[in-house]
Scaffold this motif. Sequence first.
Motif, mmCIF file in Angstrom:
data_model
loop_
_atom_site.group_PDB
_atom_site.id
_atom_site.type_symbol
_atom_site.label_atom_id
_atom_site.label_comp_id
_atom_site.label_asym_id
_atom_site.label_seq_id
_atom_site.Cartn_x
_atom_site.Cartn_y
_atom_site.Cartn_z
ATOM 1 N N UNK A 1 1.201 70.155 12.265
ATOM 2 C CA UNK A 1 0.021 70.704 11.576
ATOM 3 C C UNK A 1 -0.932 69.556 11.228
ATOM 4 N N UNK A 2 -0.356 68.469 10.752
ATOM 5 C CA UNK A 2 -1.160 67.279 10.395
ATOM 6 C C UNK A 2 -1.858 66.734 11.644
ATOM 7 N N UNK A 3 -1.120 66.651 12.741
ATOM 8 C CA UNK A 3 -1.675 66.135 14.004
ATOM 9 C C UNK A 3 -2.844 67.012 14.464
ATOM 10 N N UNK A 4 -2.660 68.324 14.389
ATOM 11 C CA UNK A 4 -3.717 69.257 14.813
ATOM 12 C C UNK A 4 -4.948 69.075 13.932
ATOM 13 N N UNK A 5 -4.723 69.012 12.621
ATOM 14 C CA UNK A 5 -5.837 68.854 11.681
ATOM 15 C C UNK A 5 -6.608 67.569 11.989
ATOM 16 N N UNK A 6 -5.870 66.503 12.238
ATOM 17 C CA UNK A 6 -6.523 65.198 12.446
ATOM 18 C C UNK A 6 -7.199 65.080 13.803
ATOM 19 N N UNK A 7 -6.677 65.789 14.805
ATOM 20 C CA UNK A 7 -7.191 65.598 16.170
ATOM 21 C C UNK A 7 -8.075 66.721 16.691
ATOM 22 N N UNK A 8 -8.015 67.887 16.080
ATOM 23 C CA UNK A 8 -8.787 69.020 16.606
ATOM 24 C C UNK A 8 -9.825 69.564 15.630
ATOM 25 N N UNK A 9 -9.624 69.320 14.335
ATOM 26 C CA UNK A 9 -10.534 69.912 13.347
ATOM 27 C C UNK A 9 -11.480 68.869 12.762
ATOM 28 N N UNK B 1 -14.121 67.966 9.303
ATOM 29 C CA UNK B 1 -14.271 68.198 7.850
ATOM 30 C C UNK B 1 -12.981 68.744 7.234
ATOM 31 N N UNK B 2 -11.882 68.079 7.533
ATOM 32 C CA UNK B 2 -10.561 68.577 7.126
ATOM 33 C C UNK B 2 -10.216 68.227 5.680
ATOM 34 N N UNK B 3 -9.642 69.203 4.979
ATOM 35 C CA UNK B 3 -9.029 68.911 3.679
ATOM 36 C C UNK B 3 -7.582 69.391 3.689
ATOM 37 N N UNK B 4 -6.706 68.602 3.076
ATOM 38 C CA UNK B 4 -5.322 69.049 2.921
ATOM 39 C C UNK B 4 -5.279 70.002 1.734
ATOM 40 N N UNK C 1 -3.768 72.543 6.042
ATOM 41 C CA UNK C 1 -5.112 71.950 6.108
ATOM 42 C C UNK C 1 -6.139 73.026 6.441
ATOM 43 N N UNK C 2 -7.350 72.817 5.977
ATOM 44 C CA UNK C 2 -8.467 73.675 6.393
ATOM 45 C C UNK C 2 -9.603 72.775 6.865
ATOM 46 N N UNK C 3 -10.201 73.178 7.985
ATOM 47 C CA UNK C 3 -11.330 72.421 8.533
ATOM 48 C C UNK C 3 -12.160 73.343 9.402
ATOM 49 N N UNK C 4 -12.904 72.754 10.327
ATOM 50 C CA UNK C 4 -13.679 73.589 11.245
ATOM 51 C C UNK C 4 -13.389 73.191 12.688
ATOM 52 N N UNK D 1 -16.357 76.792 13.366
ATOM 53 C CA UNK D 1 -15.602 77.957 12.848
ATOM 54 C C UNK D 1 -14.552 77.459 11.856
ATOM 55 N N UNK D 2 -14.449 78.103 10.683
ATOM 56 C CA UNK D 2 -13.473 77.664 9.678
ATOM 57 C C UNK D 2 -12.062 78.091 10.109
ATOM 58 N N UNK D 3 -11.165 77.147 10.198
ATOM 59 C CA UNK D 3 -9.795 77.417 10.643
ATOM 60 C C UNK D 3 -8.831 76.615 9.773
ATOM 61 N N UNK D 4 -7.642 77.208 9.499
ATOM 62 C CA UNK D 4 -6.597 76.462 8.792
ATOM 63 C C UNK D 4 -5.404 76.260 9.704
#
Length: 234
Positions: free
Chosen positions: A26-34, A36-39, A49-52, A56-59
């Motif tokens: 999940x961390x890897x996806x947030x860091x590499x695909x999203x 404006x990420x926040x944990x 995590x939630x980002x865009x 598009x807003x995605x978690x």
Amino acid sequence: MSTPHNEAKENAFAKTVLMPGDPLRAKFIAENYLEDVVQVNGVRNMFGYTGTYKGKRVSVMGSGMGIPSIGIYAHELYAFYGVETIIRIGSCGAYSEDLNLFDVILAEGASTNSNWAHQYNLPGTYSAIADFKTLLKAYEVSKKLGIDAKVGNILSSDTFYNDTVDVWKKWAKMGILAVEMESYALYSIAASLNKKALCILTVSDSLCKKEETTAEERQKSFSKMMEIALETAE
Ligand code: HPA
């Protein structure tokens, strides 16, 4: 607001949450695909995590392994955080000779050897199925990306190590494509709460063929699944 397993604030999650089993994935996806990420969650290191993605807003959040674990996290996301759709992205062991390592499966339905559905007090056997529109969209996205996704029934098993050797062949005879350990619960919870779910799986091992995989191949196949999930997210 928070729950016993999630410290995220109200509205911290997007309407769609992608769920790999492994929180570090999940961390890897947030860091590499999203962007404006926040944990939003860190309880028990089940990172969320939630980002865009393309605006598009995605978690994205880990589910842990097995029906009890995804049962807790999925219930809380749907029931307390306003999440509408959960797209599980996981791995599976192939039961079908027609499947090769790294093939992508869209789980149209999930069968199980678990007693999970006992809690619904149904006078029969519950068939757990994916949300059709999400499934259709994922299938169309796969086609567009040139990915030949297989669609069918899978087994959500309570056991990774089974004392009865070769019992998998009985499921294979019924057309079950592959085994994993979470989808039946996710689909049932979504149905019981009037929400949506889909499970996208890549074949990480095969019970009928002996094949070796490399780290590079695994990463590439993982990216295919990720792309389908991110493009499918509403
Ligand atoms: N069994 C259960 N779950 C799995 C497997 C398996 O062989 N491979 C990936 N997830």
